[in-house]
Design a protein around this motif. Structure first.
Motif, PDB file in Angstrom:
ATOM      1  N   VAL A 104     -51.782  12.039 -38.612  1.00  0.00           N
ATOM      2  CA  VAL A 104     -52.527  10.797 -38.784  1.00  0.00           C
ATOM      3  C   VAL A 104     -52.875  10.299 -37.396  1.00  0.00           C
ATOM      4  CG1 VAL A 104     -52.480   8.448 -39.688  1.00  0.00           C
ATOM      5  CG2 VAL A 104     -51.263  10.260 -40.901  1.00  0.00           C
ATOM      6  N   ASP A 105     -54.160  10.058 -37.164  1.00  0.00           N
ATOM      7  CA  ASP A 105     -54.629   9.624 -35.841  1.00  0.00           C
ATOM      8  C   ASP A 105     -54.096  10.542 -34.734  1.00  0.00           C
ATOM      9  OD1 ASP A 105     -56.071   7.525 -36.924  1.00  0.00           O
ATOM     10  OD2 ASP A 105     -54.340   6.178 -36.857  1.00  0.00           O
ATOM     11  N   ARG A 106     -54.185  11.829 -34.984  1.00  0.00           N
ATOM     12  CA  ARG A 106     -53.810  12.889 -34.035  1.00  0.00           C
ATOM     13  C   ARG A 106     -52.314  12.958 -33.756  1.00  0.00           C
ATOM     14  NH1 ARG A 106     -58.368  10.825 -30.378  1.00  0.00           N
ATOM     15  NH2 ARG A 106     -56.554   9.941 -29.413  1.00  0.00           N
ATOM     16  N   LYS A 107     -51.480  12.257 -34.515  1.00  0.00           N
ATOM     17  CA  LYS A 107     -50.035  12.300 -34.317  1.00  0.00           C
ATOM     18  C   LYS A 107     -49.384  13.032 -35.475  1.00  0.00           C
ATOM     19  CE  LYS A 107     -50.155   7.963 -31.867  1.00  0.00           C
ATOM     20  NZ  LYS A 107     -50.326   6.567 -32.157  1.00  0.00           N
ATOM     21  N   ALA A 108     -48.524  13.996 -35.138  1.00  0.00           N
ATOM     22  CA  ALA A 108     -47.811  14.745 -36.169  1.00  0.00           C
ATOM     23  C   ALA A 108     -46.562  13.977 -36.577  1.00  0.00           C
ATOM     24  CB  ALA A 108     -47.418  16.121 -35.640  1.00  0.00           C
ATOM     25  N   CYS A 109     -46.321  13.929 -37.889  1.00  0.00           N
ATOM     26  CA  CYS A 109     -45.125  13.276 -38.423  1.00  0.00           C
ATOM     27  C   CYS A 109     -44.519  14.165 -39.494  1.00  0.00           C
ATOM     28  CB  CYS A 109     -45.469  11.940 -39.064  1.00  0.00           C
ATOM     29  SG  CYS A 109     -46.122  10.706 -37.979  1.00  0.00           S
ATOM     30  N   ARG A 110     -43.220  14.394 -39.412  1.00  0.00           N
ATOM     31  CA  ARG A 110     -42.507  15.076 -40.496  1.00  0.00           C
ATOM     32  C   ARG A 110     -42.157  14.000 -41.505  1.00  0.00           C
ATOM     33  NH1 ARG A 110     -42.422  19.852 -41.982  1.00  0.00           N
ATOM     34  NH2 ARG A 110     -40.295  19.757 -42.656  1.00  0.00           N
ATOM     35  N   VAL A 111     -42.544  14.196 -42.751  1.00  0.00           N
ATOM     36  CA  VAL A 111     -42.315  13.208 -43.793  1.00  0.00           C
ATOM     37  C   VAL A 111     -41.845  13.895 -45.074  1.00  0.00           C
ATOM     38  CG1 VAL A 111     -44.006  11.553 -42.888  1.00  0.00           C
ATOM     39  CG2 VAL A 111     -44.738  13.277 -44.526  1.00  0.00           C
ATOM     40  N   ARG A 112     -41.401  13.062 -45.997  1.00  0.00           N
ATOM     41  CA  ARG A 112     -41.044  13.548 -47.324  1.00  0.00           C
ATOM     42  C   ARG A 112     -42.033  12.925 -48.308  1.00  0.00           C
ATOM     43  NH1 ARG A 112     -36.977  16.234 -49.572  1.00  0.00           N
ATOM     44  NH2 ARG A 112     -36.447  15.802 -51.729  1.00  0.00           N
ATOM     45  N   ALA A 113     -42.608  13.763 -49.147  1.00  0.00           N
ATOM     46  CA  ALA A 113     -43.571  13.306 -50.139  1.00  0.00           C
ATOM     47  C   ALA A 113     -42.831  12.926 -51.421  1.00  0.00           C
ATOM     48  CB  ALA A 113     -44.579  14.413 -50.441  1.00  0.00           C
ATOM     49  N   ARG A 114     -43.328  11.865 -52.036  1.00  0.00           N
ATOM     50  CA  ARG A 114     -42.751  11.404 -53.298  1.00  0.00           C
ATOM     51  C   ARG A 114     -43.893  11.049 -54.237  1.00  0.00           C
ATOM     52  NH1 ARG A 114     -41.468   6.424 -55.338  1.00  0.00           N
ATOM     53  NH2 ARG A 114     -41.906   5.313 -53.407  1.00  0.00           N
ATOM     54  N   ILE A 115     -43.789  11.467 -55.496  1.00  0.00           N
ATOM     55  CA  ILE A 115     -44.810  11.184 -56.493  1.00  0.00           C
ATOM     56  C   ILE A 115     -44.263  10.106 -57.434  1.00  0.00           C
ATOM     57  CG2 ILE A 115     -46.206  12.143 -58.367  1.00  0.00           C
ATOM     58  CD1 ILE A 115     -46.090  14.842 -56.868  1.00  0.00           C
ATOM     59  N   PRO A 116     -44.804   8.883 -57.316  1.00  0.00           N
ATOM     60  CA  PRO A 116     -44.301   7.806 -58.167  1.00  0.00           C
ATOM     61  C   PRO A 116     -44.693   8.017 -59.627  1.00  0.00           C
ATOM     62  CG  PRO A 116     -46.174   7.035 -56.899  1.00  0.00           C
ATOM     63  CD  PRO A 116     -45.876   8.429 -56.426  1.00  0.00           C
ATOM     64  N   THR A 117     -43.875   7.483 -60.519  1.00  0.00           N
ATOM     65  CA  THR A 117     -44.136   7.595 -61.953  1.00  0.00           C
ATOM     66  C   THR A 117     -44.004   6.218 -62.596  1.00  0.00           C
ATOM     67  OG1 THR A 117     -41.806   8.096 -62.370  1.00  0.00           O
ATOM     68  CG2 THR A 117     -43.276   9.980 -62.082  1.00  0.00           C
ATOM     69  N   GLY A 118     -44.330   6.149 -63.854  1.00  0.00           N
ATOM     70  CA  GLY A 118     -44.122   4.947 -64.649  1.00  0.00           C
ATOM     71  C   GLY A 118     -44.799   3.711 -64.096  1.00  0.00           C
ATOM     72  N   GLU A 119     -44.044   2.616 -64.051  1.00  0.00           N
ATOM     73  CA  GLU A 119     -44.583   1.331 -63.608  1.00  0.00           C
ATOM     74  C   GLU A 119     -45.029   1.367 -62.151  1.00  0.00           C
ATOM     75  OE1 GLU A 119     -42.090  -2.020 -64.445  1.00  0.00           O
ATOM     76  OE2 GLU A 119     -41.749  -1.370 -66.510  1.00  0.00           O
ATOM     77  N   GLU A 120     -44.281   2.108 -61.311  1.00  0.00           N
ATOM     78  CA  GLU A 120     -44.676   2.185 -59.896  1.00  0.00           C
ATOM     79  C   GLU A 120     -46.057   2.830 -59.772  1.00  0.00           C
ATOM     80  OE1 GLU A 120     -42.956   3.502 -55.543  1.00  0.00           O
ATOM     81  OE2 GLU A 120     -42.285   4.636 -57.290  1.00  0.00           O
ATOM     82  N   HIS A 121     -46.277   3.943 -60.484  1.00  0.00           N
ATOM     83  CA  HIS A 121     -47.575   4.607 -60.474  1.00  0.00           C
ATOM     84  C   HIS A 121     -48.655   3.665 -60.992  1.00  0.00           C
ATOM     85  CE1 HIS A 121     -50.907   7.087 -61.989  1.00  0.00           C
ATOM     86  NE2 HIS A 121     -50.579   7.957 -61.041  1.00  0.00           N
ATOM     87  N   ALA A 122     -48.395   3.012 -62.104  1.00  0.00           N
ATOM     88  CA  ALA A 122     -49.382   2.124 -62.716  1.00  0.00           C
ATOM     89  C   ALA A 122     -49.778   0.995 -61.768  1.00  0.00           C
ATOM     90  CB  ALA A 122     -48.840   1.551 -64.029  1.00  0.00           C
ATOM     91  N   GLY A 123     -48.798   0.395 -61.084  1.00  0.00           N
ATOM     92  CA  GLY A 123     -49.099  -0.690 -60.149  1.00  0.00           C
ATOM     93  C   GLY A 123     -49.924  -0.227 -58.971  1.00  0.00           C
ATOM     94  N   LEU A 124     -49.563   0.926 -58.406  1.00  0.00           N
ATOM     95  CA  LEU A 124     -50.325   1.469 -57.281  1.00  0.00           C
ATOM     96  C   LEU A 124     -51.726   1.886 -57.723  1.00  0.00           C
ATOM     97  CD1 LEU A 124     -47.499   3.564 -55.578  1.00  0.00           C
ATOM     98  CD2 LEU A 124     -48.574   1.500 -54.653  1.00  0.00           C
TER      99      LEU A 124
END
Length: 152
Positions: A104-124
């Motif tokens: 992101v913006d030429r900077k490398a970041c190690r991250v963990r991906a998460r796929i929200p479900t249910g109410e969290e998904h619906a709100g987002l």
């Protein structure tokens, strides 16, 4: 796509995709996304990241450029796959191994991906489509729930 200009055909080719990944990583712009948005009549939001996953079957590094959004303090990407009936390969790779690198913006970041479900998904989802209604059309083209991916 409505436009079949040589530029569109080139940027959609494998060579064009490699160039696009280079541009996203080093300049934070995506010629592929800009060309697709222009040809489709979609407003280009102009914020891109490069996602590097590990192929779930090959084990090789796989990179893809994606538009990203910041919603509720989360860095979020959408696995729309253009309304395809199955998740994009990069989403399936994330499900197999959520530990990834993003640029992101030429900077490398190690991250963990998460796929929200249910109410969290619906709100987002509600907040996402309020700003980018194109995803409503893409959701209507498929029976699967389009996944949202949060990077933590």
């Amino acid at each position: 796509m409505a436009d079949s200009s040589p530029w569109i055909r080139f940027i959609m080719s494998p060579a064009g995709a490699r160039i696009d990944k280079f541009f996203v990583r080093w300049f934070a712009i995506s010629p592929l996304s800009k060309a697709y948005a222009k040809a489709s009549g979609i407003q280009d939001r102009g914020r891109y990241l490069l996602l590097v996953t590990k192929g779930r079957t090959s084990g090789k590094k796989r990179a893809t450029s994606l538009s990203y959004f910041e919603i509720d303090g989360h860095l979020l990407v959408v696995g729309s796959g253009g309304g395809a009936p199955v998740d994009p390969h990069w989403v399936r790779n994330l499900r197999a191994d959520p530990n990834v690198t993003i640029y992101v913006d030429r900077k490398a970041c190690r991250v963990r991906a998460r796929i929200p479900t249910g109410e969290e998904h619906a709100g987002l989802w509600t907040k996402l489509v309020a700003g980018v209604p194109t995803y409503i059309e893409l959701q209507s083209q498929t029976t699967r729930e389009i996944p949202l991916v949060i990077f933590e």
